[in-house]
Write an enzyme that holds these catalytic residues in place. Sequence first.
Site, PDB file in Angstrom:
ATOM      1  N   LYS A 102     106.371 -60.307 -75.788  1.00 48.45           N
ATOM      2  CA  LYS A 102     105.309 -60.667 -76.743  1.00 48.45           C
ATOM      3  C   LYS A 102     105.049 -59.522 -77.733  1.00 48.45           C
ATOM      4  O   LYS A 102     104.999 -59.740 -78.936  1.00 48.45           O
ATOM      5  CB  LYS A 102     104.010 -61.029 -75.987  1.00 48.45           C
ATOM      6  CG  LYS A 102     104.178 -62.164 -74.985  1.00 48.45           C
ATOM      7  CD  LYS A 102     102.873 -62.531 -74.300  1.00 48.45           C
ATOM      8  CE  LYS A 102     102.306 -61.453 -73.403  1.00 48.45           C
ATOM      9  NZ  LYS A 102     103.162 -61.089 -72.248  1.00 48.45           N
ATOM     10  N   ARG A 128     110.690 -50.221 -69.496  1.00 45.27           N
ATOM     11  CA  ARG A 128     109.875 -50.197 -70.727  1.00 45.27           C
ATOM     12  C   ARG A 128     109.232 -48.833 -70.982  1.00 45.27           C
ATOM     13  O   ARG A 128     108.675 -48.208 -70.086  1.00 45.27           O
ATOM     14  CB  ARG A 128     108.767 -51.261 -70.614  1.00 45.27           C
ATOM     15  CG  ARG A 128     107.763 -51.178 -71.752  1.00 45.27           C
ATOM     16  CD  ARG A 128     106.998 -52.456 -71.921  1.00 45.27           C
ATOM     17  NE  ARG A 128     105.985 -52.662 -70.904  1.00 45.27           N
ATOM     18  CZ  ARG A 128     105.141 -53.704 -70.904  1.00 45.27           C
ATOM     19  NH1 ARG A 128     105.210 -54.618 -71.846  1.00 45.27           N
ATOM     20  NH2 ARG A 128     104.253 -53.836 -69.948  1.00 45.27           N
ATOM     21  N   ARG A 157     103.956 -47.126 -68.815  1.00 42.72           N
ATOM     22  CA  ARG A 157     102.627 -47.563 -68.376  1.00 42.72           C
ATOM     23  C   ARG A 157     102.496 -47.444 -66.863  1.00 42.72           C
ATOM     24  O   ARG A 157     103.408 -47.806 -66.131  1.00 42.72           O
ATOM     25  CB  ARG A 157     102.391 -49.018 -68.801  1.00 42.72           C
ATOM     26  CG  ARG A 157     101.863 -49.141 -70.212  1.00 42.72           C
ATOM     27  CD  ARG A 157     101.859 -50.553 -70.712  1.00 42.72           C
ATOM     28  NE  ARG A 157     101.246 -51.517 -69.818  1.00 42.72           N
ATOM     29  CZ  ARG A 157     101.097 -52.806 -70.116  1.00 42.72           C
ATOM     30  NH1 ARG A 157     101.519 -53.260 -71.296  1.00 42.72           N
ATOM     31  NH2 ARG A 157     100.542 -53.636 -69.280  1.00 42.72           N
ATOM     32  N   ARG A 182      94.318 -65.689 -71.551  1.00 45.73           N
ATOM     33  CA  ARG A 182      95.076 -65.610 -70.298  1.00 45.73           C
ATOM     34  C   ARG A 182      94.466 -66.497 -69.226  1.00 45.73           C
ATOM     35  O   ARG A 182      94.992 -66.552 -68.116  1.00 45.73           O
ATOM     36  CB  ARG A 182      95.033 -64.180 -69.804  1.00 45.73           C
ATOM     37  CG  ARG A 182      96.376 -63.434 -69.913  1.00 45.73           C
ATOM     38  CD  ARG A 182      96.068 -62.038 -69.521  1.00 45.73           C
ATOM     39  NE  ARG A 182      97.102 -61.176 -69.096  1.00 45.73           N
ATOM     40  CZ  ARG A 182      97.640 -60.221 -69.843  1.00 45.73           C
ATOM     41  NH1 ARG A 182      97.358 -60.111 -71.112  1.00 45.73           N
ATOM     42  NH2 ARG A 182      98.493 -59.381 -69.306  1.00 45.73           N
ATOM     43  N   ARG A 226     100.819 -58.625 -61.119  1.00 45.62           N
ATOM     44  CA  ARG A 226     100.581 -59.176 -62.470  1.00 45.62           C
ATOM     45  C   ARG A 226     101.323 -60.506 -62.633  1.00 45.62           C
ATOM     46  O   ARG A 226     100.808 -61.439 -63.265  1.00 45.62           O
ATOM     47  CB  ARG A 226     101.025 -58.160 -63.535  1.00 45.62           C
ATOM     48  CG  ARG A 226     100.025 -57.001 -63.664  1.00 45.62           C
ATOM     49  CD  ARG A 226     100.636 -55.771 -64.311  1.00 45.62           C
ATOM     50  NE  ARG A 226     101.055 -55.984 -65.672  1.00 45.62           N
ATOM     51  CZ  ARG A 226     102.026 -55.293 -66.273  1.00 45.62           C
ATOM     52  NH1 ARG A 226     102.670 -54.340 -65.610  1.00 45.62           N
ATOM     53  NH2 ARG A 226     102.345 -55.539 -67.511  1.00 45.62           N
TER      54      ARG A 226
HETATM   55  P1  ADP Z   1     105.203 -58.126 -73.243  1.00 49.56           P
HETATM   56  O1  ADP Z   1     104.440 -57.661 -74.461  1.00 49.56           O
HETATM   57  O2  ADP Z   1     105.398 -59.611 -73.221  1.00 49.56           O
HETATM   58  O3  ADP Z   1     104.648 -57.596 -71.945  1.00 49.56           O
HETATM   59  P2  ADP Z   1     107.286 -56.334 -74.290  1.00 49.56           P
HETATM   60  O4  ADP Z   1     107.447 -56.806 -75.697  1.00 49.56           O
HETATM   61  O5  ADP Z   1     106.574 -55.056 -74.071  1.00 49.56           O
HETATM   62  O6  ADP Z   1     106.672 -57.518 -73.352  1.00 49.56           O
HETATM   63  O7  ADP Z   1     108.755 -56.254 -73.677  1.00 49.56           O
HETATM   64  C1  ADP Z   1     108.968 -55.807 -72.333  1.00 49.56           C
HETATM   65  C2  ADP Z   1     110.221 -54.934 -72.276  1.00 49.56           C
HETATM   66  O8  ADP Z   1     111.366 -55.756 -72.508  1.00 49.56           O
HETATM   67  C3  ADP Z   1     110.265 -53.837 -73.329  1.00 49.56           C
HETATM   68  O9  ADP Z   1     110.868 -52.704 -72.747  1.00 49.56           O
HETATM   69  C4  ADP Z   1     111.133 -54.428 -74.461  1.00 49.56           C
HETATM   70  O10 ADP Z   1     111.830 -53.422 -75.173  1.00 49.56           O
HETATM   71  C5  ADP Z   1     112.095 -55.321 -73.663  1.00 49.56           C
HETATM   72  N1  ADP Z   1     112.463 -56.555 -74.373  1.00 49.56           N
HETATM   73  C6  ADP Z   1     111.677 -57.321 -75.168  1.00 49.56           C
HETATM   74  N2  ADP Z   1     112.351 -58.402 -75.621  1.00 49.56           N
HETATM   75  C7  ADP Z   1     113.589 -58.346 -75.064  1.00 49.56           C
HETATM   76  C8  ADP Z   1     114.766 -59.181 -75.132  1.00 49.56           C
HETATM   77  N3  ADP Z   1     114.762 -60.316 -75.841  1.00 49.56           N
HETATM   78  N4  ADP Z   1     115.851 -58.807 -74.419  1.00 49.56           N
HETATM   79  C9  ADP Z   1     115.827 -57.658 -73.682  1.00 49.56           C
HETATM   80  N5  ADP Z   1     114.783 -56.817 -73.581  1.00 49.56           N
HETATM   81  C10 ADP Z   1     113.671 -57.154 -74.263  1.00 49.56           C
HETATM   82  P1  AMP Z   2      99.047 -56.372 -71.089  1.00 50.45           P
HETATM   83  O1  AMP Z   2      99.099 -55.163 -71.961  1.00 50.45           O
HETATM   84  O2  AMP Z   2      98.907 -57.655 -71.862  1.00 50.45           O
HETATM   85  O3  AMP Z   2     100.187 -56.409 -70.093  1.00 50.45           O
HETATM   86  O4  AMP Z   2      97.707 -56.257 -70.249  1.00 50.45           O
HETATM   87  C1  AMP Z   2      97.475 -55.136 -69.393  1.00 50.45           C
HETATM   88  C2  AMP Z   2      96.240 -55.387 -68.517  1.00 50.45           C
HETATM   89  O5  AMP Z   2      95.078 -55.520 -69.359  1.00 50.45           O
HETATM   90  C3  AMP Z   2      96.264 -56.673 -67.685  1.00 50.45           C
HETATM   91  O6  AMP Z   2      96.966 -56.506 -66.457  1.00 50.45           O
HETATM   92  C4  AMP Z   2      94.765 -56.908 -67.491  1.00 50.45           C
HETATM   93  O7  AMP Z   2      94.224 -56.030 -66.517  1.00 50.45           O
HETATM   94  C5  AMP Z   2      94.199 -56.495 -68.849  1.00 50.45           C
HETATM   95  N1  AMP Z   2      94.167 -57.643 -69.811  1.00 50.45           N
HETATM   96  C6  AMP Z   2      94.861 -57.731 -70.969  1.00 50.45           C
HETATM   97  N2  AMP Z   2      94.600 -58.888 -71.602  1.00 50.45           N
HETATM   98  C7  AMP Z   2      93.725 -59.558 -70.808  1.00 50.45           C
HETATM   99  C8  AMP Z   2      93.101 -60.829 -70.893  1.00 50.45           C
HETATM  100  N3  AMP Z   2      93.314 -61.665 -71.930  1.00 50.45           N
HETATM  101  N4  AMP Z   2      92.260 -61.188 -69.894  1.00 50.45           N
HETATM  102  C9  AMP Z   2      92.004 -60.363 -68.860  1.00 50.45           C
HETATM  103  N5  AMP Z   2      92.582 -59.173 -68.697  1.00 50.45           N
HETATM  104  C10 AMP Z   2      93.443 -58.752 -69.659  1.00 50.45           C
END
Ligand code: ADP
Ligand code: AMP
Length: 224
Positions: free
Chosen positions: A21, A135, A168, A96, A179
Site C-alpha cells: 500500500k 522491509r 520497524r 481497518r 498483525r
Molecule cells: P504496506 O504499506 O501495505 O504495509 P509496503 O508498501 O511497505 O506495504 O511494502 C512492504 C514491503 O514489500 C516493502 O519492503 C516493499 O519494498 C515491498 N514491496 C512492495 N510492493 C512489492 C511488490 N509488488 N513486489 C515485491 N515487493 C514489494
Molecule cells: P501500518 O503502518 O499501517 O502497518 O500500521 C502500524 C500500526 O499502527 C498497526 O499495527 C496499528 O497498531 C496502528 N494503526 C494504523 N492504522 C490503524 C487503523 N486504521 N486503526 C487502528 N490502528 C491502526
Amino acid sequence: MSMENKDAIRVILLGPPGAGKGTQAVFISRSLGIPHIASGDLFREAQSKGTELGLLVKSYMEKGELIPDEITVAMVLERSAAPDCKKGYILDGFPRTIGQAKALDKALEDKGDTIDKVVYIKVSDNELLRRLSGRWICRDCQTPYHIVESPPKVPGICDRCGGKLYQRADDNEKTVKNRLSVYSSQTVPLIDYYGDAGKLVEVDGSQGIDNVAKAILAAVNPSE
Ligand code: ADP
Ligand code: AMP
C-alpha cells in the site's frame, strides 16, 4: 455536492500489512497530484514527537493491535480536512474496521462527498512475511524499500530525500503474525463492505511493483 469537490478523487488502498500500500501510494500520489494519508505513519510521527497521542498508541503498536476506532477516526478526519486534501487523497491503512469505515462514510456524507474507489491489493501470507522481513523505511519521508525487491541506490539511505533507513520494530515475526491475524478478523470484512457498495477493485499484488502500479492507476484514474 459543492463545485469545489466535484473533481476530487478519494481512494482507499485496502490490503494486509506488507501488501504494498505504501509503495503504491507514492506512485498514485505523484500521478494524481493528491496527498497520501497513512494512519500508521501518522501514529509513528506522533510517537517520534513524543506527543500525548504518541504515548497513548505505543503499546498497541508494539503488539500489533489496532488503536481504538475513536482515536484513529479523529486523527484521520483531522488530517483529511487540511487544505491540501481539497482535490482528494489516498488513504493507506485506514479504514481497518467496519466502525472506521462507517464513521468515514458518515463524515463524507455530511459534506456531500464520497469515496470513489477502494483498491484491494491481494497478496498471499507467505509473500507478506517475505516482504515485511526485508522491509526498510525512510525515517524522514517514510518511503518503503526492500533489501531484494527495491533496494536503495546507497545502502541505508533514502533515494528520495537522503534520510536514514530503519526496520520497524513491529516487523518482527511474532508481531507480524499477530498483525496478519488482526487483519483477518477485523479488516477482511471491509472487502464485502466496499464490494456491496460497488466501489471495490481487486488488484493482483503478487506482481512486480511496476505492474501493480499500472493496474492500480488504470483502476483509479478517471481519464483511463
Ligand atoms: P504496506 O504499506 O501495505 O504495509 P509496503 O508498501 O511497505 O506495504 O511494502 C512492504 C514491503 O514489500 C516493502 O519492503 C516493499 O519494498 C515491498 N514491496 C512492495 N510492493 C512489492 C511488490 N509488488 N513486489 C515485491 N515487493 C514489494
Ligand atoms: P501500518 O503502518 O499501517 O502497518 O500500521 C502500524 C500500526 O499502527 C498497526 O499495527 C496499528 O497498531 C496502528 N494503526 C494504523 N492504522 C490503524 C487503523 N486504521 N486503526 C487502528 N490502528 C491502526
